[in-house]
Design an enzyme around this catalytic site. Structure first.
Site, PDB file in Angstrom:
ATOM      1  N   SER A  68     -10.010  11.586  -0.183  1.00  0.00           N
ATOM      2  CA  SER A  68     -10.318  12.266   1.081  1.00  0.00           C
ATOM      3  C   SER A  68      -9.109  12.589   1.942  1.00  0.00           C
ATOM      4  O   SER A  68      -9.251  13.282   2.944  1.00  0.00           O
ATOM      5  CB  SER A  68     -11.293  11.433   1.901  1.00  0.00           C
ATOM      6  OG  SER A  68     -12.570  11.568   1.353  1.00  0.00           O
ATOM      7  N   LYS A  71      -8.546  16.132   2.555  1.00  0.00           N
ATOM      8  CA  LYS A  71      -9.352  16.860   3.546  1.00  0.00           C
ATOM      9  C   LYS A  71      -8.544  17.267   4.781  1.00  0.00           C
ATOM     10  O   LYS A  71      -8.900  18.203   5.481  1.00  0.00           O
ATOM     11  CB  LYS A  71     -10.565  16.008   3.943  1.00  0.00           C
ATOM     12  CG  LYS A  71     -11.500  15.747   2.758  1.00  0.00           C
ATOM     13  CD  LYS A  71     -12.590  14.742   3.092  1.00  0.00           C
ATOM     14  CE  LYS A  71     -13.456  14.448   1.859  1.00  0.00           C
ATOM     15  NZ  LYS A  71     -14.465  13.395   2.128  1.00  0.00           N
ATOM     16  N   TYR A 195     -14.054  21.117  -4.691  1.00  0.00           N
ATOM     17  CA  TYR A 195     -13.994  19.872  -3.889  1.00  0.00           C
ATOM     18  C   TYR A 195     -13.588  18.673  -4.756  1.00  0.00           C
ATOM     19  O   TYR A 195     -12.670  17.928  -4.411  1.00  0.00           O
ATOM     20  CB  TYR A 195     -15.363  19.647  -3.230  1.00  0.00           C
ATOM     21  CG  TYR A 195     -15.492  18.299  -2.563  1.00  0.00           C
ATOM     22  CD1 TYR A 195     -14.939  18.068  -1.309  1.00  0.00           C
ATOM     23  CD2 TYR A 195     -16.158  17.246  -3.193  1.00  0.00           C
ATOM     24  CE1 TYR A 195     -15.040  16.819  -0.694  1.00  0.00           C
ATOM     25  CE2 TYR A 195     -16.264  15.995  -2.590  1.00  0.00           C
ATOM     26  CZ  TYR A 195     -15.704  15.797  -1.348  1.00  0.00           C
ATOM     27  OH  TYR A 195     -15.807  14.559  -0.761  1.00  0.00           O
ATOM     28  N   TYR A 247     -14.078   7.539   8.858  1.00  0.00           N
ATOM     29  CA  TYR A 247     -15.537   7.459   8.792  1.00  0.00           C
ATOM     30  C   TYR A 247     -16.066   6.555   9.904  1.00  0.00           C
ATOM     31  O   TYR A 247     -15.595   6.624  11.028  1.00  0.00           O
ATOM     32  CB  TYR A 247     -15.989   6.966   7.404  1.00  0.00           C
ATOM     33  CG  TYR A 247     -15.390   7.764   6.290  1.00  0.00           C
ATOM     34  CD1 TYR A 247     -15.659   9.117   6.183  1.00  0.00           C
ATOM     35  CD2 TYR A 247     -14.546   7.185   5.360  1.00  0.00           C
ATOM     36  CE1 TYR A 247     -15.101   9.882   5.164  1.00  0.00           C
ATOM     37  CE2 TYR A 247     -13.992   7.938   4.337  1.00  0.00           C
ATOM     38  CZ  TYR A 247     -14.274   9.269   4.250  1.00  0.00           C
ATOM     39  OH  TYR A 247     -13.726  10.000   3.257  1.00  0.00           O
TER      40      TYR A 247
END
Ligand code: GLU
Length: 313
Positions: A68, A71, A195, A247
């Site tokens: 991630s 991202k 992705y 998160y």
């Protein structure tokens, strides 16, 4: 005036040594089978100060799955393509839910809370993909990272991508759900393919810290002079990292470390000390929020010893 950080290498070496000795290492992610094979004993750290001095410790040059952390860079690319229009398809509020949660998507009509939870990142990837073949879009993302890290050897780990593609049922659910609301423009399989592959890019701490430098210095890499984004955009990306980069552990990370950061389930974390340093750490064992356990502890120690917190010392 940019400033070098005194004693940087000593502090970094000291922290790497402390982390090597710890027995509490968290648990490696197992839901992506290929990541479950990684040795939890690894620890790496790289810090680059404003003058370009690099301090490293442990496995700073071992490539790992950035997951991630990619991202941050897809968000940067998508903002370059769409500008503020991006915020029509993805929000910028912390989610308070797990990284792969589907519950909020239903109540918020398919618009993901932020670009760093899985659903939001899939929506961002879909925007980058529009008008391209998946292979071209992926090439754009990979080349962007190679450019930022000034290293053309950076590659995608095909085994990790295939492993996630085989088992990514929850991400497929998120993507299909968004597609049903018209949030994704491209075929779901294409968007997911891009992705999974950008999450499967492998980089070392040194490469990641180099790639993050533009975020620490108002959008510009002070070593090369290249402007990647405007100062305003760099500030805003850092703001989203601070509030959403870990998160449902984002509050805890801000409380303990006090820096914008982004974690990945491969155990990496990139952290930005604006005006001062770009930092990457890696330890594959995760805490209960899916963030690197020792990575966070190491960053907390580093921020404290070098007075890096954006909230003051
Ligand atoms: N590729 C991972 C997934 O979609 C990214 C999650 C993460 O690094 O937090 O589940």
């Amino acid at each position: 005036m940019s400033m070098a950080i005194p004693d940087l290498q000593d502090v970094v070496a000291e922290i790497a040594d402390e982390m090597r000795q710890r027995v509490d290492r968290g648990d490696v992610a197992t839901y992506i089978p290929e990541l479950a094979r990684v040795d939890p004993g690894h620890f790496g750290i790289a810090v680059i100060d404003a003058e370009g001095h690099v301090a490293t410790g442990g496995d700073a040059d071992t490539p790992f799955s950035i997951q991630s952390i990619s991202k941050v860079f897809t968000l940067t690319l998508a903002l370059g393509l769409a500008g503020d229009r991006l915020w029509q398809r993805v929000g910028r509020e912390p989610s308070g839910s797990r990284f792969n949660s589907i519950v909020q998507l239903e109540s918020e009509r398919g618009i993901p809370r932020n670009p760093f939870i899985n659903a939001g990142a899939i929506a961002v990837t879909d925007l980058i993909l529009s008008g391209h073949q998946p292979r071209e879009a992926l090439g754009e993302i990979l080349r962007f990272l190679q450019f930022l890290a000034d290293d053309t050897t950076i590659q995608i780990d095909k085994a990790v991508a295939a492993s996630e593609q085989r088992t990514g049922f929850r991400n497929a659910a998120l993507a299909n759900y968004m597609k049903s609301y018209g949030v994704l423009d491209n075929p779901v399989d294409f968007t997911l393919g891009v992705y999974f592959h950008h999450c499967a890019i492998s980089m070392s701490c040194r490469q990641l810290a180099t790639a993050g430098r533009f975020l620490a210095h108002l959008g510009r890499n002070p070593s090369t002079g290249f402007s990647v984004v405007t100062p305003e955009r760099a500030r805003r990306i850092n703001a989203v990292m601070l509030t959403c980069g870990h998160y449902d552990g984002s509050g805890e990370f801000a409380y303990r470390v006090g820096l914008p950061g982004k974690s990945g389930v491969g155990g990496g974390i990139i952290a930005i000390a604006p005006g001062k340093a770009s930092i990457a750490v890696w330890s594959p064992g995760l805490d209960e929020s899916g963030n690197s356990h020792l990575g966070r502890i190491a960053l907390e120690a580093l921020a404290k010893r070098l007075n890096l917190s954006i909230f003051g010392s």
